[in-house]
Write an enzyme that holds these catalytic residues in place. Structure first.
Site, PDB file in Angstrom:
ATOM      1  N   GLU A  56      72.196  42.384  32.971  1.00 30.66           N
ATOM      2  CA  GLU A  56      72.895  41.234  32.410  1.00 30.66           C
ATOM      3  C   GLU A  56      71.998  40.002  32.525  1.00 30.66           C
ATOM      4  OE1 GLU A  56      76.353  40.127  34.644  1.00 30.66           O
ATOM      5  OE2 GLU A  56      77.498  39.863  32.800  1.00 30.66           O
ATOM      6  N   CYS A  81      80.620  37.078  30.381  1.00 37.07           N
ATOM      7  CA  CYS A  81      80.469  38.482  30.776  1.00 37.07           C
ATOM      8  C   CYS A  81      80.452  39.424  29.576  1.00 37.07           C
ATOM      9  CB  CYS A  81      81.611  38.864  31.707  1.00 37.07           C
ATOM     10  SG  CYS A  81      83.226  38.412  31.032  1.00 37.07           S
ATOM     11  N   GLU A 108      86.704  42.446  38.052  1.00 38.71           N
ATOM     12  CA  GLU A 108      86.269  42.168  36.675  1.00 38.71           C
ATOM     13  C   GLU A 108      84.813  41.749  36.782  1.00 38.71           C
ATOM     14  OE1 GLU A 108      87.897  42.651  34.012  1.00 38.71           O
ATOM     15  OE2 GLU A 108      90.022  42.575  34.526  1.00 38.71           O
TER      16      GLU A 108
HETATM   17  P1  NAD Z   1      78.920  35.951  41.759  1.00 36.31           P
HETATM   18  O1  NAD Z   1      79.260  37.355  42.034  1.00 36.31           O
HETATM   19  O2  NAD Z   1      77.630  35.430  42.204  1.00 36.31           O
HETATM   20  O3  NAD Z   1      80.017  34.966  42.390  1.00 36.31           O
HETATM   21  C1  NAD Z   1      81.391  35.114  42.090  1.00 36.31           C
HETATM   22  C2  NAD Z   1      82.199  34.609  43.270  1.00 36.31           C
HETATM   23  O4  NAD Z   1      81.954  35.467  44.374  1.00 36.31           O
HETATM   24  C3  NAD Z   1      81.843  33.201  43.709  1.00 36.31           C
HETATM   25  O5  NAD Z   1      83.024  32.510  44.053  1.00 36.31           O
HETATM   26  C4  NAD Z   1      80.977  33.443  44.940  1.00 36.31           C
HETATM   27  O6  NAD Z   1      80.983  32.389  45.855  1.00 36.31           O
HETATM   28  C5  NAD Z   1      81.634  34.674  45.512  1.00 36.31           C
HETATM   29  N1  NAD Z   1      80.781  35.459  46.409  1.00 36.31           N
HETATM   30  C6  NAD Z   1      79.426  35.542  46.419  1.00 36.31           C
HETATM   31  N2  NAD Z   1      79.022  36.350  47.418  1.00 36.31           N
HETATM   32  C7  NAD Z   1      80.120  36.778  48.070  1.00 36.31           C
HETATM   33  C8  NAD Z   1      80.353  37.628  49.191  1.00 36.31           C
HETATM   34  N3  NAD Z   1      79.349  38.193  49.869  1.00 36.31           N
HETATM   35  N4  NAD Z   1      81.629  37.865  49.553  1.00 36.31           N
HETATM   36  C9  NAD Z   1      82.657  37.311  48.893  1.00 36.31           C
HETATM   37  N5  NAD Z   1      82.505  36.468  47.842  1.00 36.31           N
HETATM   38  C10 NAD Z   1      81.249  36.216  47.421  1.00 36.31           C
HETATM   39  O7  NAD Z   1      79.111  35.760  40.189  1.00 36.31           O
HETATM   40  P2  NAD Z   1      78.921  34.435  39.348  1.00 36.31           P
HETATM   41  O8  NAD Z   1      77.466  34.157  39.245  1.00 36.31           O
HETATM   42  O9  NAD Z   1      79.822  33.370  39.869  1.00 36.31           O
HETATM   43  O10 NAD Z   1      79.502  34.856  37.943  1.00 36.31           O
HETATM   44  C11 NAD Z   1      78.744  35.516  37.001  1.00 36.31           C
HETATM   45  C12 NAD Z   1      79.097  36.979  37.002  1.00 36.31           C
HETATM   46  O11 NAD Z   1      80.486  37.135  36.788  1.00 36.31           O
HETATM   47  C13 NAD Z   1      78.431  37.727  35.881  1.00 36.31           C
HETATM   48  O12 NAD Z   1      77.985  38.968  36.328  1.00 36.31           O
HETATM   49  C14 NAD Z   1      79.537  37.882  34.875  1.00 36.31           C
HETATM   50  O13 NAD Z   1      79.380  38.924  33.979  1.00 36.31           O
HETATM   51  C15 NAD Z   1      80.720  38.057  35.748  1.00 36.31           C
HETATM   52  N6  NAD Z   1      81.952  37.711  35.036  1.00 36.31           N
HETATM   53  C16 NAD Z   1      82.812  38.726  34.709  1.00 36.31           C
HETATM   54  C17 NAD Z   1      83.957  38.446  33.986  1.00 36.31           C
HETATM   55  C18 NAD Z   1      84.945  39.524  33.619  1.00 36.31           C
HETATM   56  O14 NAD Z   1      86.082  39.197  33.291  1.00 36.31           O
HETATM   57  N7  NAD Z   1      84.580  40.784  33.671  1.00 36.31           N
HETATM   58  C19 NAD Z   1      84.221  37.145  33.597  1.00 36.31           C
HETATM   59  C20 NAD Z   1      83.330  36.137  33.953  1.00 36.31           C
HETATM   60  C21 NAD Z   1      82.201  36.444  34.686  1.00 36.31           C
END
Ligand code: NAD
Length: 488
Positions: free
Chosen positions: A388, A291, A257
């Site tokens: 975004e 998001c 997601e």
């Molecule tokens: P992010 O991708 O930076 O982090 C999300 C998670 O992934 C965190 O727990 C982080 O520690 C982990 N992560 C980071 N690097 C990683 C790696 N190399 N391997 C494994 N895990 C890793 O995202 P964010 O800043 O926490 O959240 C914002 C983003 O999430 C935005 O792009 C937003 O649109 C999206 N989002 C999507 C939805 C949806 O339902 N589609 C909902 C909420 C947020």
């Protein structure tokens, strides 16, 4: 700014929850949490090491045979107790999120969403049904739906408790065991949920909760050979890294997601006041860190002046400040990184578009506050229109024809949500069909949802759908059993 309201919560759970026990990181690692309202460090949280992550997966693997052997009803008993404890912890969870990622306590709705979700999944396990077939002569055939084993969930910081529950509950109800990794920006509510899991008395190892950074514990989970499904919500960038890790390791199933760039299309026959209020709320709630926030608005030319004026009036009516105060409805951005990223998009948009709101400096001299910001006439092929921003920043552009606006709305790699406002039913349905998004709101926009409607993205906004009616399916394998039957 300074925190004016003293938090009621005085101590924080900051440890890892592995195999039913709270523990510090095995190598003593910790990371700082900084208040986005003040910019000051206020607590240190355990950073799960590679060894801790392996231990959590091993605990989940060991707990799998007994947990998967339980009936759905027996699993549901734990869920119902957890739902009750989450409801009772509403105030504390709201404060923890306000402190760590700046969401105003007045806007905290996740405890009831998460508890309702647990109540739903507590009863949903009997959905896990196979099929049978008499279509092959001499055979009675059937399919069995069976859990995978260990499921990992990697969640973001913007609505963490809801993601934790909406991933863990269907996976657990299907009979899997789970390792959740919370976001390094908002780990406190997940750790609090771990204390409630301990109180409920889930069998050790059935659900493990880790805090830490993506490049350490997240990386281990996505490469782990014993993790069979990985459910991820977060950015497209990380989604791609995780998918590559899954491909390089055991080809685990990945549910993604990801981000969005929601277009809201307002036709001249729309109820303008309703469209203004709802599109404003969409991009203002959670300081725009959503998001599916409608960060692009397309207004038909004839009503554009009126829409833009009303939108600016409404969007500037925020009460920004200490997220712990009940009167605040607009908090800071989650951290310095988010803040600086938004500022860089604003600076870029200033060069190519017309800033119509947001040029006044913030009343707060500390903390990561961003003013509600509106740009007009931003060219379509620029970064601020394509990427975004994840802040209270919206681009309002105009259009003449339906064909033109469909092309503009769809000219993005994202496809999570789209909205259309019109009183013309035929046009509404045409638009619903043409817009490339996993969810389309007609005379409503995000975050409007429906619990029994799947949620997920077209194109680069994700893979798979989540929701009450579809999530359990992700966590069940399908096995065909062919039974040859002796004839009389
Ligand atoms: P992010 O991708 O930076 O982090 C999300 C998670 O992934 C965190 O727990 C982080 O520690 C982990 N992560 C980071 N690097 C990683 C790696 N190399 N391997 C494994 N895990 C890793 O995202 P964010 O800043 O926490 O959240 C914002 C983003 O999430 C935005 O792009 C937003 O649109 C999206 N989002 C999507 C939805 C949806 O339902 N589609 C909902 C909420 C947020």
């Amino acid at each position: 700014m300074s925190i004016t309201q003293e938090p009621k919560v005085k101590s924080f759970e900051t440890r890892l929850f592995i195999n039913g026990k709270f523990t510090e990181a095995s190598d003593g690692g910790k990371f700082d949490l900084t208040s986005p309202a003040t910019g000051e460090k206020f607590v240190q949280v355990s950073e799960a090491s590679e060894a801790d992550t392996d231990a959590a997966v091993a605990a989940a693997k060991a707990a799998f045979p007994a947990w998967s052997a339980l009936s759905p009803k027996a699993r549901g008993v734990y869920f119902k107790k957890l739902a009750t404890l989450i409801r009772e912890s509403h105030d504390e969870l709201a404060e923890l999120e306000a402190l760590s990622m700046g969401r105003p306590v007045s806007e905290y709705i996740e405890s009831s969403m998460a508890a309702n979700s647990l109540d739903h999944y507590a009863e949903a396990g009997f959905q896990a049904l196979g099929t049978s077939s008499l279509n092959t002569p001499g055979f009675v055939n059937m399919t069995l739906r069976q859990p995978y084993g260990v499921v990992a969930a990697i969640i973001p910081w913007n609505v963490p408790v809801m993601f934790l529950v909406n991933k863990a509950a269907p996976a657990l109800m299907a009979g899997n065991t789970v390792v959740v990794k919370s976001s390094e920006k908002a780990p406190l509510t997940s750790a609090k949920i771990a204390t409630l899991i301990e109180k409920v008395g889930f069998p050790p190892g059935v659900i493990n909760i880790l805090s830490g950074h993506g490049h350490i514990s997240g990386k281990v989970l996505s490469h782990h050979m014993d993790v069979r499904v990985l459910s991820f919500t977060g950015s497209g960038r990380t989604g791609r890294i995780i998918t590559a890790a899954a491909a390089k390791s055991n080809l685990k199933n990945v549910i993604l997601e990801l981000g969005g760039k929601t277009p809201a299309v307002i036709f001249e026959d729309a109820n303008i006041e309703k469209a203004v209020e709802q599109t404003k709320h969409s991009v203002q709630w959670n300081s725009g860190q959503v998001c599916m926030a409608n960060s692009r608005i397309y207004v038909q030319e004839s009503i554009a002046p009126k829409f833009i004026e009303l939108f600016k009036q409404s969007f500037s009516q925020i009460k920004s400040g200490d997220p712990l105060l009940k009167s605040t409805n607009h908090g800071p951005q989650a951290d310095k990184i988010q803040y600086e990223q938004i500022q860089s998009y604003i600076e870029e948009a200033k060069k190519v578009g017309k800033m119509a709101l947001g040029s006044e400096p913030s009343e707060h001299t500390t903390g990561y506050f961003v003013q509600p910001t509106v740009f007009l006439e931003t060219p379509e092929d620029t970064r601020p229109m394509k990427e975004e921003i994840f802040g209270p920043v919206v681009h309002i552009n105009t259009f003449k024809t339906e064909e033109e606006v469909v092309a503009k709305a769809n000219d993005t790699e994202y496809g999570l949500y789209a909205a259309v406002y019109t009183k013309d039913v035929s046009r509404a349905l045409r638009m619903a069909k043409k817009l490339e998004a996993g969810r389309v709101g007609v005379n409503c926009t995000s975050p409007t949802g429906a619990l029994d409607m799947p949620f997920g993205g077209y194109k680069a906004s994700g893979i798979g759908r989540e929701g009450y009616t579809v999530s359990i399916d992700h966590y069940l394998e399908t096995k065909s059993v062919l039974i040859s039957v002796d004839e009389f």
